[in-house]
Design a protein around this motif. Sequence first.
Motif, PDB file in Angstrom:
ATOM      1  N   GLY A 122       2.520  80.998 -87.333  1.00 32.89           N
ATOM      2  CA  GLY A 122       3.948  81.280 -87.288  1.00 32.89           C
ATOM      3  C   GLY A 122       4.307  82.715 -86.949  1.00 32.89           C
ATOM      4  N   LYS A 123       3.337  83.526 -86.573  1.00 32.64           N
ATOM      5  CA  LYS A 123       3.602  84.939 -86.281  1.00 32.64           C
ATOM      6  C   LYS A 123       3.866  85.192 -84.803  1.00 32.64           C
ATOM      7  N   TYR A 124       3.646  84.199 -83.976  1.00 35.77           N
ATOM      8  CA  TYR A 124       3.785  84.372 -82.531  1.00 35.77           C
ATOM      9  C   TYR A 124       4.584  83.230 -81.930  1.00 35.77           C
ATOM     10  N   GLU A 125       5.182  83.516 -80.787  1.00 41.62           N
ATOM     11  CA  GLU A 125       5.906  82.505 -80.024  1.00 41.62           C
ATOM     12  C   GLU A 125       5.343  82.480 -78.614  1.00 41.62           C
ATOM     13  N   LEU A 126       5.445  81.311 -77.996  1.00 40.57           N
ATOM     14  CA  LEU A 126       4.960  81.155 -76.634  1.00 40.57           C
ATOM     15  C   LEU A 126       6.118  81.343 -75.656  1.00 40.57           C
ATOM     16  N   PHE A 127       5.901  82.178 -74.637  1.00 39.96           N
ATOM     17  CA  PHE A 127       6.891  82.396 -73.581  1.00 39.96           C
ATOM     18  C   PHE A 127       6.277  82.047 -72.236  1.00 39.96           C
ATOM     19  N   ALA A 128       7.081  81.422 -71.380  1.00 43.85           N
ATOM     20  CA  ALA A 128       6.667  81.097 -70.015  1.00 43.85           C
ATOM     21  C   ALA A 128       7.487  81.946 -69.056  1.00 43.85           C
ATOM     22  N   ARG A 129       6.862  82.279 -67.930  1.00 42.29           N
ATOM     23  CA  ARG A 129       7.546  83.088 -66.920  1.00 42.29           C
ATOM     24  C   ARG A 129       7.146  82.594 -65.536  1.00 42.29           C
ATOM     25  N   VAL A 130       8.104  82.529 -64.618  1.00 36.17           N
ATOM     26  CA  VAL A 130       7.831  82.242 -63.214  1.00 36.17           C
ATOM     27  C   VAL A 130       8.626  83.237 -62.380  1.00 36.17           C
ATOM     28  N   PHE A 131       8.037  83.674 -61.277  1.00 32.71           N
ATOM     29  CA  PHE A 131       8.789  84.526 -60.359  1.00 32.71           C
ATOM     30  C   PHE A 131       8.221  84.418 -58.958  1.00 32.71           C
ATOM     31  N   VAL A 132       9.094  84.600 -57.981  1.00 34.15           N
ATOM     32  CA  VAL A 132       8.704  84.509 -56.576  1.00 34.15           C
ATOM     33  C   VAL A 132       8.380  85.903 -56.050  1.00 34.15           C
ATOM     34  N   SER A 133       7.521  85.919 -55.043  1.00 28.83           N
ATOM     35  CA  SER A 133       7.096  87.190 -54.453  1.00 28.83           C
ATOM     36  C   SER A 133       7.631  87.374 -53.042  1.00 28.83           C
ATOM     37  N   ASP A 134       8.233  86.349 -52.500  1.00 29.40           N
ATOM     38  CA  ASP A 134       8.629  86.412 -51.089  1.00 29.40           C
ATOM     39  C   ASP A 134      10.138  86.359 -50.898  1.00 29.40           C
ATOM     40  N   GLY A 135      10.878  87.122 -51.674  1.00 27.03           N
ATOM     41  CA  GLY A 135      12.327  87.178 -51.509  1.00 27.03           C
ATOM     42  C   GLY A 135      13.055  86.303 -52.501  1.00 27.03           C
ATOM     43  N   GLU A 136      14.355  86.291 -52.368  1.00 29.25           N
ATOM     44  CA  GLU A 136      15.191  85.546 -53.300  1.00 29.25           C
ATOM     45  C   GLU A 136      15.273  84.077 -52.934  1.00 29.25           C
ATOM     46  N   LYS A 137      15.439  83.260 -53.954  1.00 26.95           N
ATOM     47  CA  LYS A 137      15.628  81.816 -53.803  1.00 26.95           C
ATOM     48  C   LYS A 137      16.954  81.479 -54.469  1.00 26.95           C
ATOM     49  N   SER A 138      17.220  80.237 -54.665  1.00 27.58           N
ATOM     50  CA  SER A 138      18.436  79.796 -55.344  1.00 27.58           C
ATOM     51  C   SER A 138      18.285  79.979 -56.853  1.00 27.58           C
ATOM     52  N   ALA A 139      19.251  80.652 -57.480  1.00 32.09           N
ATOM     53  CA  ALA A 139      19.195  80.835 -58.938  1.00 32.09           C
ATOM     54  C   ALA A 139      19.183  79.492 -59.668  1.00 32.09           C
ATOM     55  N   PRO A 140      20.005  78.511 -59.278  1.00 30.69           N
ATOM     56  CA  PRO A 140      19.924  77.206 -59.947  1.00 30.69           C
ATOM     57  C   PRO A 140      18.549  76.541 -59.785  1.00 30.69           C
ATOM     58  N   ALA A 141      17.901  76.728 -58.639  1.00 28.73           N
ATOM     59  CA  ALA A 141      16.549  76.179 -58.447  1.00 28.73           C
ATOM     60  C   ALA A 141      15.568  76.861 -59.386  1.00 28.73           C
ATOM     61  N   MET A 142      15.707  78.167 -59.569  1.00 27.94           N
ATOM     62  CA  MET A 142      14.815  78.888 -60.489  1.00 27.94           C
ATOM     63  C   MET A 142      15.082  78.463 -61.932  1.00 27.94           C
ATOM     64  N   GLU A 143      16.343  78.220 -62.266  1.00 32.66           N
ATOM     65  CA  GLU A 143      16.677  77.756 -63.621  1.00 32.66           C
ATOM     66  C   GLU A 143      16.004  76.411 -63.902  1.00 32.66           C
ATOM     67  N   LYS A 144      16.103  75.480 -62.958  1.00 32.49           N
ATOM     68  CA  LYS A 144      15.475  74.167 -63.141  1.00 32.49           C
ATOM     69  C   LYS A 144      13.962  74.302 -63.265  1.00 32.49           C
ATOM     70  N   LEU A 145      13.379  75.187 -62.462  1.00 31.89           N
ATOM     71  CA  LEU A 145      11.931  75.354 -62.489  1.00 31.89           C
ATOM     72  C   LEU A 145      11.465  75.935 -63.816  1.00 31.89           C
ATOM     73  N   LEU A 152       9.525  72.328 -57.162  1.00 32.96           N
ATOM     74  CA  LEU A 152       8.729  73.397 -56.558  1.00 32.96           C
ATOM     75  C   LEU A 152       9.119  73.653 -55.107  1.00 32.96           C
ATOM     76  N   SER A 153       9.478  72.623 -54.399  1.00 33.79           N
ATOM     77  CA  SER A 153       9.757  72.727 -52.968  1.00 33.79           C
ATOM     78  C   SER A 153      10.767  73.828 -52.607  1.00 33.79           C
ATOM     79  N   PRO A 154      11.903  73.951 -53.315  1.00 32.78           N
ATOM     80  CA  PRO A 154      12.880  74.969 -52.925  1.00 32.78           C
ATOM     81  C   PRO A 154      12.415  76.411 -53.116  1.00 32.78           C
ATOM     82  N   VAL A 155      11.380  76.628 -53.913  1.00 37.12           N
ATOM     83  CA  VAL A 155      10.930  78.004 -54.160  1.00 37.12           C
ATOM     84  C   VAL A 155       9.657  78.357 -53.384  1.00 37.12           C
ATOM     85  N   LEU A 156       9.169  77.400 -52.599  1.00 36.07           N
ATOM     86  CA  LEU A 156       8.009  77.644 -51.749  1.00 36.07           C
ATOM     87  C   LEU A 156       8.471  77.883 -50.315  1.00 36.07           C
ATOM     88  N   PRO A 157       7.661  78.559 -49.503  1.00 30.20           N
ATOM     89  CA  PRO A 157       8.053  78.806 -48.110  1.00 30.20           C
ATOM     90  C   PRO A 157       8.284  77.499 -47.348  1.00 30.20           C
TER      91      PRO A 157
END
Length: 178
Positions: free
Chosen positions: A138-161, A47-52
Amino acid sequence: MKHAKARTVAALALVLLASGCSQPKEEKRAFEVPDSLCGTPVPAELLSPVLPASGTKIEEERKPGKGYFSCRVVVDGTTVLTADWNWTEKGRTPRSVAYDNPYLDIAEHEGGGGKYVYSSTGGVSRVTCDPVVAHRKGKYELFARVFVSDGEKSAPAMEKLITTYAEALSASSECEQK
């Protein structure tokens, strides 16, 4: 004349040195980075790399619903990160779920054999629930989503998160057989 130039250069060097020393110090975080993302276990080091890098207070604003959950991470009154999950009709891809919000570009890269997509601003992952929760039949699948609101972060950090968040959700009560 030689001495006058030397004194001028020396004085200028002192002024530049002094002005460099008087720059305001960069603020540090006064809040502790949590070891969960909106109640789902996620290591603080992910979490640290994607927080201010600075701020005094961190809070979560959670909004649970039937078949979905949304949470905003707020630092000093400003939303900096959003995490959510929802049950979606089977057959969708992480990329199509990512494009549900046309204002977010979180599908730049694909990983896990198409299981997730991510960018420097967020990601979407299919959450593996085995066996599928009985009431979903079996008719539905679960999806998770995360996104930052304060600019871009590291893509590898977002992948790990996003992959860690999705993996933790697969072990959550939302995926357990009921």
